[in-house]
Structure formats: C-alpha cells, structure tokens
Motif scaffolding. Structure first.
Motif, PDB file in Angstrom:
ATOM      1  N   HIS A   1     -13.636 -42.636 106.987  1.00 34.85           N
ATOM      2  CA  HIS A   1     -14.592 -43.515 107.667  1.00 34.85           C
ATOM      3  C   HIS A   1     -15.065 -42.885 108.983  1.00 34.85           C
ATOM      4  CE1 HIS A   1     -15.496 -48.057 108.605  1.00 34.85           C
ATOM      5  NE2 HIS A   1     -16.588 -47.316 108.530  1.00 34.85           N
TER       6      HIS A   1
ATOM      7  N   HIS B   1     -20.354 -48.262 114.757  1.00 33.68           N
ATOM      8  CA  HIS B   1     -19.002 -47.739 114.554  1.00 33.68           C
ATOM      9  C   HIS B   1     -18.287 -47.482 115.868  1.00 33.68           C
ATOM     10  CE1 HIS B   1     -20.456 -47.299 110.435  1.00 33.68           C
ATOM     11  NE2 HIS B   1     -19.176 -47.355 110.091  1.00 33.68           N
TER      12      HIS B   1
ATOM     13  N   ASP C   1     -17.136 -54.263 110.051  1.00 31.01           N
ATOM     14  CA  ASP C   1     -17.794 -53.446 109.037  1.00 31.01           C
ATOM     15  C   ASP C   1     -17.362 -53.954 107.663  1.00 31.01           C
ATOM     16  OD1 ASP C   1     -18.724 -51.399 107.395  1.00 31.01           O
ATOM     17  OD2 ASP C   1     -18.010 -49.784 108.703  1.00 31.01           O
TER      18      ASP C   1
ATOM     19  N   HIS D   1     -17.002 -48.764 102.002  1.00 33.63           N
ATOM     20  CA  HIS D   1     -16.298 -47.571 102.511  1.00 33.63           C
ATOM     21  C   HIS D   1     -15.243 -47.934 103.562  1.00 33.63           C
ATOM     22  CE1 HIS D   1     -19.709 -46.941 105.725  1.00 33.63           C
ATOM     23  NE2 HIS D   1     -18.642 -47.424 106.341  1.00 33.63           N
TER      24      HIS D   1
HETATM   25 MN   MN3 Z   1     -18.592 -47.998 108.240  1.00 34.49          MN
END
Ligand code: MN3
Length: 263
Positions: free
Chosen positions: A81, A136, A224, A228
């Motif tokens: 990630h 992120h 998130d 993924h």
């Molecule tokens: Mn992500």
C-alpha cells in the motif's frame, strides 16, 4: 512522557521533514536539468541555487514499521500500500507536473483545492494522483500502533454534540464506509460553518477538492476503503476491516486537524 505531547511533536517533525525533503528533491532535479543541458557549463552550488518552489513531492516515510499495525492491518498490505500504491500516486503526480512544465505549488493540498486553475488536460491526472498522494499522507498519520480508544478534547466534545455519542458516530461512519460502492474513502470532515459531517468520496477524491466533491471541507478522519487497503487479509470482508480500523485511529492527530480547521 505525556503521550499527547509526544504525538504532536512527532507529527510536527514529520511535517518539517517532508518540507525539507521537498527542497532536497528540488535541488537534485535542478541539478539534473543543468547537467543535461550541454549549452550550460555553469556549476551551480546547491547552497546558492535560487530554487524557491519545490519541484518534486517526496514519498513520506511511515513513522512506524510495516508490521506495527498487526493484527488489524497486516505487514504485506502496508508494504504494498505504501511502497507501490501511495508511492505511485506521488511519482505520477510529479511526472505530470514536470512533463507539463507546471510550477509546483508549496503543498499538494493547495494544488488539489483549485483543480479549476489547472489546464483541462491535466485535471483528471492531478485529481487522481494528487488526491491519492494527499489522502494517503493523511491516512498514514491517522493510524498508529498506539491508537484506538475514543477522541477527547474539542473533537470528542464536538462528536458527542453532533452524533449523540461516540458509538452513534462510529455507526454512521461505518455506514458511509460500507456503502461506498467500489473504490473510495469514508470521511469525517468539517464544513465552512465549522460543523462536522460524515460523507464518502469515490476514487481518490478529497474533501479539499472544491467544485468537485459534493460536500467539500477539511478532512479530520479518513478511511481508505479501496480493496488494496484490506483485500490480502480481509478479502471481501470490508466490514471487518472497518471494525479493525477503530483499534488504530490516532485521535491526537485527528484532534490536531480539528483544532486547526476550526480555530
Ligand atoms: Mn490506498
């Protein structure tokens, strides 16, 4: 040591390191451009090079190890990630700005807050990759191996006032995260009036994207929910991943974001 103080200072240090890191990249890139230009034989010392704006955003390191969030988020997921997905957004963002000759703003947040100012051909790339980078970076800072528990301070009070209780807030937030179809993010944000709200966005859209997202504002907490982020360990069980997230939330960082957004 007071854990809150420790946390706040480590957050500030990270911000500082990230700013310092950007200028180092700027100098490196400037040096490469000069080196590739045969007409120029000038030797420019990095110390006196007049680089004012950053010319590349850096991939920010995590301040915990890949396995530090286990068993809630596994090491392999964190490694991919951070090292592939997040780093990819930063690199693609830098490439798009460099290739188009766009001047780098001081922060990614400034860039994605004004997508309308960008040439139309660049907008989607910056929306996806600038959003991906900013979301992120926020997310890494909102996770901590020492996280969990409940928010205190101004944010704790505001959550109680807006949602009735922390449990009810968690329910609403989890609902936004569960019902986001496909890839995206669940958010707790603060709007222009200073009120908390829960929402979700598709893809890498950020609450900072004025004129793009339905409910723009400042992000306080983000989750998130792209596959993924959880698929290796949780497969299709997004709800279990959302439940595990509460064990990792760094409420001191969220408090800092809330206080900055509302004072
Ligand atoms: Mn992500």
């Amino acid at each position: 040591m007071n854990p809150m103080q420790d946390n706040a200072s480590s957050y500030s240090r990270r911000k500082f390191l990230s700013t310092a890191g950007m200028s180092v990249v700027g100098l490196t890139l400037a040096g490469k451009l000069l080196a590739g230009d045969k007409a120029s034989t000038l030797e420019v010392s990095p110390e006196v090079s007049p680089v004012a704006a950053p010319t590349g955003f850096t991939v920010q390191p995590l301040d915990y190890s890949f396995d530090a969030l286990e068993p809630h988020i596994d090491a392999r997921t964190m490694e991919i990630h951070h090292g592939k997905h997040y780093a990819g957004y930063v690199n693609n963002l830098n490439k798009a700005l460099l290739d188009s000759g766009t001047i780098f703003p001081a922060t990614i947040e400034a860039l994605i807050g004004d997508l309308d100012k960008l040439p139309e051909t660049l907008r989607t790339t910056i929306r996806n990759n600038g959003g991906g980078a900013a979301n992120h970076e926020l997310f890494w800072n909102l996770l901590s191996p020492k996280g969990g528990g409940q928010p205190k301070g101004y944010l704790g009070n505001a959550i109680d006032a807006a949602y009735g209780s922390f449990d009810k807030f968690q329910e609403s937030f989890a609902k936004a995260a569960t019902s986001r179809f496909g890839s995206g993010w669940a958010w707790l944000g603060v709007n222009a009036e200073g009120a908390l709200y829960i929402t979700s966005t598709p893809n890498q859209d950020s609450l900072l994207m004025r004129g793009v997202v339905e409910q723009p504002g400042k992000p306080i907490l983000g989750l998130d929910v792209w596959e993924h982020a959880y698929y290796l360990h949780y497969q299709n069980r997004r709800a279990d991943y959302i439940k595990a997230f509460w064990n990792l939330v760094n409420w001191e960082t969220a408090e800092e974001l809330y206080v900055t957004a509302t004072h």
